[in-house]
Design an enzyme around this catalytic site. Structure first.
Site, PDB file in Angstrom:
ATOM      1  N   HIS A 136       0.600  -1.303   0.079  1.00  0.00           N
ATOM      2  CA  HIS A 136      -0.023   0.175  -0.071  1.00  0.00           C
ATOM      3  C   HIS A 136       0.749   1.405  -0.028  1.00  0.00           C
ATOM      4  CE1 HIS A 136      -3.644  -1.873   1.942  1.00  0.00           C
ATOM      5  NE2 HIS A 136      -3.423  -2.635   0.902  1.00  0.00           N
ATOM      6  N   GLU A 155      -4.706   6.515  -2.601  1.00  0.00           N
ATOM      7  CA  GLU A 155      -4.048   5.143  -2.248  1.00  0.00           C
ATOM      8  C   GLU A 155      -3.876   4.220  -3.212  1.00  0.00           C
ATOM      9  OE1 GLU A 155      -4.910   2.241   1.408  1.00  0.00           O
ATOM     10  OE2 GLU A 155      -6.589   2.124  -0.109  1.00  0.00           O
ATOM     11  N   GLU A 170     -11.929 -13.346   0.204  1.00  0.00           N
ATOM     12  CA  GLU A 170     -12.024 -13.044   1.723  1.00  0.00           C
ATOM     13  C   GLU A 170     -13.035 -11.962   2.112  1.00  0.00           C
ATOM     14  OE1 GLU A 170     -10.825 -11.011   5.659  1.00  0.00           O
ATOM     15  OE2 GLU A 170     -10.784 -10.169   3.609  1.00  0.00           O
ATOM     16  N   HIS A 171     -12.960 -10.910   1.221  1.00  0.00           N
ATOM     17  CA  HIS A 171     -13.629  -9.566   1.466  1.00  0.00           C
ATOM     18  C   HIS A 171     -15.198 -10.179   1.441  1.00  0.00           C
ATOM     19  CE1 HIS A 171     -14.813  -5.470   1.376  1.00  0.00           C
ATOM     20  NE2 HIS A 171     -15.721  -5.708   0.223  1.00  0.00           N
TER      21      HIS A 171
END
Length: 249
Positions: A136, A155, A170-171
């Site tokens: 990130h 970002e 996973e989300h």
């Protein structure tokens, strides 16, 4: 009374313009980053024999999502406070082929003169407890409008295909259980993340081995050209094109 009403209408109009400018700045910032990535991608395609960029996605947080985060974090609701504290309103996600590509692409973006790197979080070297991996970066870029320059945060997330596959599923699972995943499933998700990471390491190794073999073959081919006195076809074609251009056919 009429004057107050007139003032209120002007105030509301000004607020609407400022809110529009506020959100537009993040859209333009996403567009700027996407343009930079597209330029790099085109350069890889036209000049180099390998393009590390697989997919690019971008998004702007909705006003509802922004205000929920402001409320959750306890920040002031002013635009100045939101601009400074919520740094992921504009987001760009780049999916790469291999782990090494992530760091190469990150360095290329960081070296661009109008990008200011504010923060880097490496969740590849240090994954999150749930197994999440990604690189990130919070960057700041200038957005030039008609009457001002807005320095805007974006970002940038850079990850491999395997990391993206795991994170996406996973989300979905996370929200299916309303953010309360049973302990057993959470452990299985972490194990799946380890499997994805092992796959990335194996593919990285294969990528390097193929590169070594390709380089050795290229060197051998080059020596053969020299020994035989032959000129490679692509060089002959390039020379012919050059001669046509300067009028010496």
């Amino acid at each position: 009374m009429e004057n107050n009403h007139f003032f209120d209408l002007n105030y509301l109009k000004e607020m609407r313009v400022e809110l529009t400018r506020f959100m537009m700045a993040y859209k333009f910032a996403c567009d700027e980053i996407n343009t930079k990535i597209n330029i790099l991608s085109d350069e890889f395609n036209y000049i180099h024999d390998y393009n590390p960029i697989e997919h690019v996605k971008s998004r702007i947080k909705s006003p509802e999502s922004i205000f929920k985060k402001v409320q959750r974090k306890g920040y002031d609701f002013s635009l100045a406070s939101i601009r400074e504290n919520i740094r992921d309103i504009a987001g760009v996600r780049i999916t790469c082929s291999f782990i090494s590509d992530i760091y190469v692409l990150s360095e290329m973006l960081q070296n661009q003169g109008d990008i200011k790197v504010v923060e880097v979080k490496d969740y590849i070297k240090t994954p999150k407890p749930n197994g999440y991996q990604s690189l990130h970066m919070i960057v700041e870029i200038p957005i030039f409008m008609s009457d001002r320059t807005e320095n805007t945060y974006v970002e940038i997330q850079i990850r491999t295909i395997a990391m993206d596959f795991w994170a996406s599923l996973e989300h979905k699972i996370y929200y299916k259980y309303n953010k309360e995943i049973p302990g057993g499933l959470a452990n299985e998700l972490r194990n799946a993340a380890l499997v994805a990471a092992e796959l990335d390491r194996k593919m990285e190794w294969l990528h390097k081995e193929v590169s070594v073999i390709k380089e050795e073959n290229s060197e051998d081919t080059g020596l053969a050209f020299l020994e035989n006195g032959d000129i490679p076809a692509f060089l002959l074609k390039a020379l012919s094109e050059y001669q046509k251009r300067i009028g010496h056919e």
